[in-house]
Every structure is written in C-alpha cells, then in structure tokens.
Scaffold this motif. Structure first.
Motif, short mmCIF file in Angstrom:
data_model
loop_
_atom_site.label_atom_id
_atom_site.label_comp_id
_atom_site.label_asym_id
_atom_site.label_seq_id
_atom_site.Cartn_x
_atom_site.Cartn_y
_atom_site.Cartn_z
N SER A 11 132.24 -53.97 2.27
CA SER A 11 133.06 -54.92 1.33
C SER A 11 134.19 -55.59 1.94
N HIS A 59 122.48 -61.53 2.28
CA HIS A 59 122.48 -61.89 1.08
C HIS A 59 123.91 -63.03 1.40
N ASP A 63 131.10 -60.69 2.41
CA ASP A 63 131.46 -59.74 3.42
C ASP A 63 130.08 -59.83 4.42
N HIS A 64 129.14 -60.65 4.07
CA HIS A 64 127.98 -60.67 4.85
C HIS A 64 127.69 -62.12 5.26
N ASP A 161 122.62 -54.85 1.64
CA ASP A 161 123.17 -54.13 0.59
C ASP A 161 122.19 -53.84 -0.56
N HIS A 195 124.75 -50.08 -4.64
CA HIS A 195 124.99 -49.82 -3.50
C HIS A 195 124.04 -48.39 -3.29
N HIS A 217 128.36 -49.91 6.41
CA HIS A 217 128.68 -50.69 5.36
C HIS A 217 129.58 -49.84 4.26
ZN LIG Z 1 128.71 -56.09 1.14
#
Ligand SMILES: [Zn+2]
Ligand SMILES: [Zn+2]
Length: 250
Positions: A11, A59, A63-64, A161, A195, A217
């Motif tokens: 995150s 995705h 944060d990715h 995620d 999550h 993660h």
């Molecule tokens: Zn994430």
C-alpha cells in the motif's frame, strides 16, 4: 528461475522497503512483476536501468505501477541522447491512459507508447520471452490479475492484490513458490474482495498444494509476525516473509 524481491511493502513504502516489485530472471531474460512506489531506485541495485526485457503490471493501483512514470522519463529522455526502444508492458485495460494521466504532461498523448509496447492482459496463457505465463482475474476493487510464470518445469505464482479467490487457488496449483499477499490482519480487518490476511494466504496455499509460501504486500502498519504466525496455522509447508533484496532460486 531466479526471483529477487525489489520491493514488498504493501500500500505504501516503509523505511525498509519500496512497494511491490519483483524481478524474475531466466535464460538471461528479465521480467519485472509490478513497479510500485520506490521500485525504480531499488531495481538499480539488481540490474541496469535498461536491462529489463518485459514488465507485467498486476493492476493499476499506484503501489503497483506508479514508478512506471519515473521509468518513462529514464527511457524517453535518455541521458546519452537516444530514446529507448519500446519494452513490452503487460497490464490491464487502460494501462497506457492511466500512466499517461498520472504523468500529467507527456509531450503527446501517445508518448508513453514510444518507449512502452503496451499489451492488454486478459485471463489467458501466453509467452513472455522464455516464460509461459497464465493470468487470472482475482478479487480486488479494480481489474487485477494473479500470474503464474513457468520455466523449465518450475513455477512461480504471484497473487497481485486480492481477497479470497478460487481463481488464485487454481493458478497456484502445485506451484513451487507462491508469492502471496497478506495485507490484512486476521480478526482485525475483514473487507471482502480487497486483501487477504495471513490465515487466508495460508489457506489458499494449502488448497492449492503450493510447495512454499512467501508472504508479501504487508503494509508498514501491520505486524508481519502476526500474519506469519497465522499463515503457519493454515499451511504446513515452509512459510516466510518477503524481504527486500532476498533472492530465491526456483
Ligand atoms: Zn497493493
Ligand atoms: Zn491494489
């Protein structure tokens, strides 16, 4: 295959780690799985800026993928005056628009595509360099993919995620290394289709018959030792926490 944890914080970055990014190498080919906040800096510990051969984005949460904007700068305004050839980038529908919008002032609406060769991911099986890749939609508020990568009879499965997902269990079937998110704490956060917690990650690994589980993660505000303990109650195989710069031979 060789897997290197470039960043594994969930995150948002922690003091110790960038956000999600994993380098997978085989036969001299380098595939990067995700490029979250801070990943581009960390990546340069492991290979040159221009040594990647392909990028997969699970995705489009920041944060990715957000360091793709920084990577655009490095490839488009290359310091030696050249411009990099387009590198294959596999991502969900709308990846080019998302990154172009996040960057805010690319020279033109198509500038990203001058250095990134965008491919839209759907649930399917295809090749990336020497790897055979399987993708499935997982349970997350935006279009998100889990990925299984196979090479030389071995496999890595990365959850991206996701909440609890039968599709993820299928992807991870008998996988050699299951890199699975565990962002939530069992008994504390319970939001479906967002999550997994440690126990749910362990249960998914058990259902899939994974050989080894690596939890990733985990956000800075979550106690990783609780998630590790919870995963071990559900999965009898080896379990460990992802750590930046750790490598795995798969
Ligand atoms: Zn994430
Ligand atoms: Zn996400």
């Amino acid at each position: 295959m060789k897997l290197t944890v470039v960043g594994c914080s969930g995150s948002f970055p922690s003091v110790e780690s960038a956000c999600s990014s994993y380098l997978l190498e085989a036969d001299g080919f380098r595939l990067l799985l995700d490029m979250g906040n801070g990943a581009l800096g960390e990546l340069q510990r492991h290979c040159g800026l221009y040594d990647l051969d392909a990028i997969f984005l699970s995705h489009l949460h920041a944060d990715h993928c957000i360091d793709m904007c920084a990577y655009f700068v490095a490839r488009y305004y290359r310091h030696d005056g050249g411009r990099c050839d387009p590198i294959p980038v596999y991502g969900p529908e709308g990846t080019e628009h998302r990154l172009t919008t996040a960057y805010a002032d690319t020279p033109s609406a198509s500038s990203m595509s001058e250095v990134f060769d965008f491919h839209t991911v759907k649930p399917s099986t295809f090749d990336i360099g020497p790897f055979t890749v399987h993708t499935e939609r997982v349970a997350h508020p935006v279009e998100a993919y889990g990925i299984r990568v196979e090479h030389g009879g071995r496999s890595l499965t990365y959850s991206g995620d996701t909440g609890v997902s039968p599709a993820l269990d299928g992807l991870a079937r008998d996988t050699d290394l299951f890199l699975c998110e565990a962002a939530f704490t069992h008994g504390k956060e319970d939001i479906p289709d967002l999550h997994l917690n440690g126990r749910e990650a362990g249960e998914s690994a058990a259902r899939a018959g994974a050989r080894r589980l690596v939890l990733t993660h985990i956000p800075p505000w979550t106690d990783p030792q609780i998630n590790l303990r919870d995963a071990r109650t559900a999965f009898s195989g080896p379990v460990e926490l992802a750590v930046p710069r750790r490598t795995y031979e798969i």
